[in-house]
Design a protein around this motif. Sequence first.
Motif, short mmCIF file in Angstrom:
data_model
loop_
_atom_site.label_atom_id
_atom_site.label_comp_id
_atom_site.label_asym_id
_atom_site.label_seq_id
_atom_site.Cartn_x
_atom_site.Cartn_y
_atom_site.Cartn_z
N MET A 1 0.86 -1.18 0.00
CA MET A 1 0.00 0.00 0.00
C MET A 1 0.89 1.22 0.00
O MET A 1 1.37 1.64 1.04
CB MET A 1 -0.90 -0.03 1.24
CG MET A 1 -1.83 1.11 1.36
SD MET A 1 -2.93 0.81 2.74
CE MET A 1 -4.00 2.16 2.56
N ASN A 2 1.15 1.78 -1.15
CA ASN A 2 2.03 2.93 -1.25
C ASN A 2 1.35 4.22 -0.84
O ASN A 2 1.98 5.12 -0.34
CB ASN A 2 2.58 3.04 -2.66
CG ASN A 2 3.47 1.86 -3.00
OD1 ASN A 2 4.13 1.32 -2.13
ND2 ASN A 2 3.46 1.44 -4.24
N SER A 3 0.08 4.33 -1.08
CA SER A 3 -0.67 5.51 -0.63
C SER A 3 -1.76 5.05 0.31
O SER A 3 -2.14 3.88 0.33
CB SER A 3 -1.27 6.25 -1.83
OG SER A 3 -2.20 5.42 -2.48
N ILE A 4 -2.25 5.95 1.11
CA ILE A 4 -3.26 5.62 2.10
C ILE A 4 -4.63 5.59 1.45
O ILE A 4 -5.05 6.56 0.82
CB ILE A 4 -3.22 6.64 3.26
CG1 ILE A 4 -1.85 6.59 3.94
CG2 ILE A 4 -4.32 6.36 4.25
CD1 ILE A 4 -1.61 7.70 4.92
N ASP A 5 -5.32 4.48 1.59
CA ASP A 5 -6.67 4.33 1.08
C ASP A 5 -7.62 4.82 2.17
O ASP A 5 -7.95 4.08 3.09
CB ASP A 5 -6.95 2.87 0.72
CG ASP A 5 -8.33 2.66 0.12
OD1 ASP A 5 -9.19 3.55 0.27
OD2 ASP A 5 -8.53 1.61 -0.49
N THR A 6 -8.02 6.09 2.07
CA THR A 6 -8.86 6.66 3.12
C THR A 6 -10.24 6.01 3.16
O THR A 6 -10.85 5.92 4.22
CB THR A 6 -9.00 8.19 2.97
OG1 THR A 6 -9.50 8.47 1.67
CG2 THR A 6 -7.67 8.87 3.19
N GLY A 7 -10.74 5.51 2.02
CA GLY A 7 -12.02 4.80 2.01
C GLY A 7 -11.95 3.54 2.85
O GLY A 7 -12.86 3.24 3.62
N ALA A 76 1.20 5.88 6.65
CA ALA A 76 1.48 4.66 5.91
C ALA A 76 2.98 4.50 5.68
O ALA A 76 3.70 5.48 5.48
CB ALA A 76 0.76 4.67 4.57
N ASP A 77 3.43 3.25 5.73
CA ASP A 77 4.80 2.89 5.41
C ASP A 77 4.76 1.51 4.75
O ASP A 77 4.53 0.51 5.43
CB ASP A 77 5.67 2.86 6.67
CG ASP A 77 7.13 2.56 6.37
OD1 ASP A 77 7.54 2.68 5.20
OD2 ASP A 77 7.86 2.19 7.31
N GLY A 78 4.92 1.49 3.44
CA GLY A 78 4.82 0.23 2.73
C GLY A 78 3.43 -0.35 2.87
O GLY A 78 2.44 0.31 2.56
N ASP A 79 3.35 -1.58 3.37
CA ASP A 79 2.04 -2.22 3.53
C ASP A 79 1.48 -2.09 4.95
O ASP A 79 0.57 -2.81 5.33
CB ASP A 79 2.10 -3.68 3.10
CG ASP A 79 3.05 -4.52 3.94
OD1 ASP A 79 3.77 -3.95 4.80
OD2 ASP A 79 3.08 -5.75 3.74
N HIS A 80 2.04 -1.15 5.73
CA HIS A 80 1.55 -0.92 7.09
C HIS A 80 0.93 0.46 7.22
O HIS A 80 1.40 1.43 6.61
CB HIS A 80 2.70 -1.05 8.11
CG HIS A 80 3.15 -2.45 8.28
ND1 HIS A 80 4.07 -3.03 7.44
CD2 HIS A 80 2.79 -3.40 9.18
CE1 HIS A 80 4.28 -4.28 7.83
NE2 HIS A 80 3.51 -4.53 8.88
N ALA A 117 -2.75 -6.62 2.89
CA ALA A 117 -2.45 -7.64 1.88
C ALA A 117 -3.34 -7.30 0.70
O ALA A 117 -4.54 -7.59 0.71
CB ALA A 117 -2.72 -9.04 2.40
N GLY A 118 -2.78 -6.61 -0.28
CA GLY A 118 -3.60 -6.11 -1.38
C GLY A 118 -4.51 -5.01 -0.86
O GLY A 118 -4.05 -4.07 -0.22
N ASP A 119 -5.80 -5.16 -1.09
CA ASP A 119 -6.76 -4.14 -0.66
C ASP A 119 -7.50 -4.54 0.62
O ASP A 119 -8.56 -3.99 0.92
CB ASP A 119 -7.76 -3.84 -1.78
CG ASP A 119 -8.59 -5.06 -2.17
OD1 ASP A 119 -8.26 -6.18 -1.73
OD2 ASP A 119 -9.57 -4.89 -2.92
#
Length: 141
Positions: A1-7, A76-80, A117-119
């Motif tokens: 997750m490179n950007s934060i998915d606010t949804g 966000a940092d990578g997938d965290h 993990a993905g979305d």
Amino acid sequence: MNSIDTGLLDNWLALWNGDYILAYRLVTNDFTVHAALLDGGDGSALNGPTGLVGWITKTRAAFPDLRFTVEVGPIADGDHVALRWVATGTYDGGFPGATARPGTPVRFTGTDFLRMAGDRIAEYWLNSDTHLLVTQLGVRP
């Protein structure tokens, strides 16, 4: 997750605010929890969407109007992803050892760390101020 998915994070909060059906879209089937639980458990028994919904339902039973809001983040940092939240609500009774009367307002904070993990959310680390919560409820050792 490179950007934060606010949804996704809005839905995470909505899930904790009582919209349980979201668990089946938000978390992986092998979703795991890492948390120091009030019953002495470590969260490892809370797996998948069903385990998460059971835990949230149990938490909300004593605080039916419990409302979670983000205080800091998300970061966000990578997938965290990390965020700090505030929970407010009204005690409705039934919390083990509580001496507070139903109607007592509560407010406590915590920090969520999520591994994506993905979305979907695959792992969840929780650090919440349960000491503050049990103090407000008058729980005695």
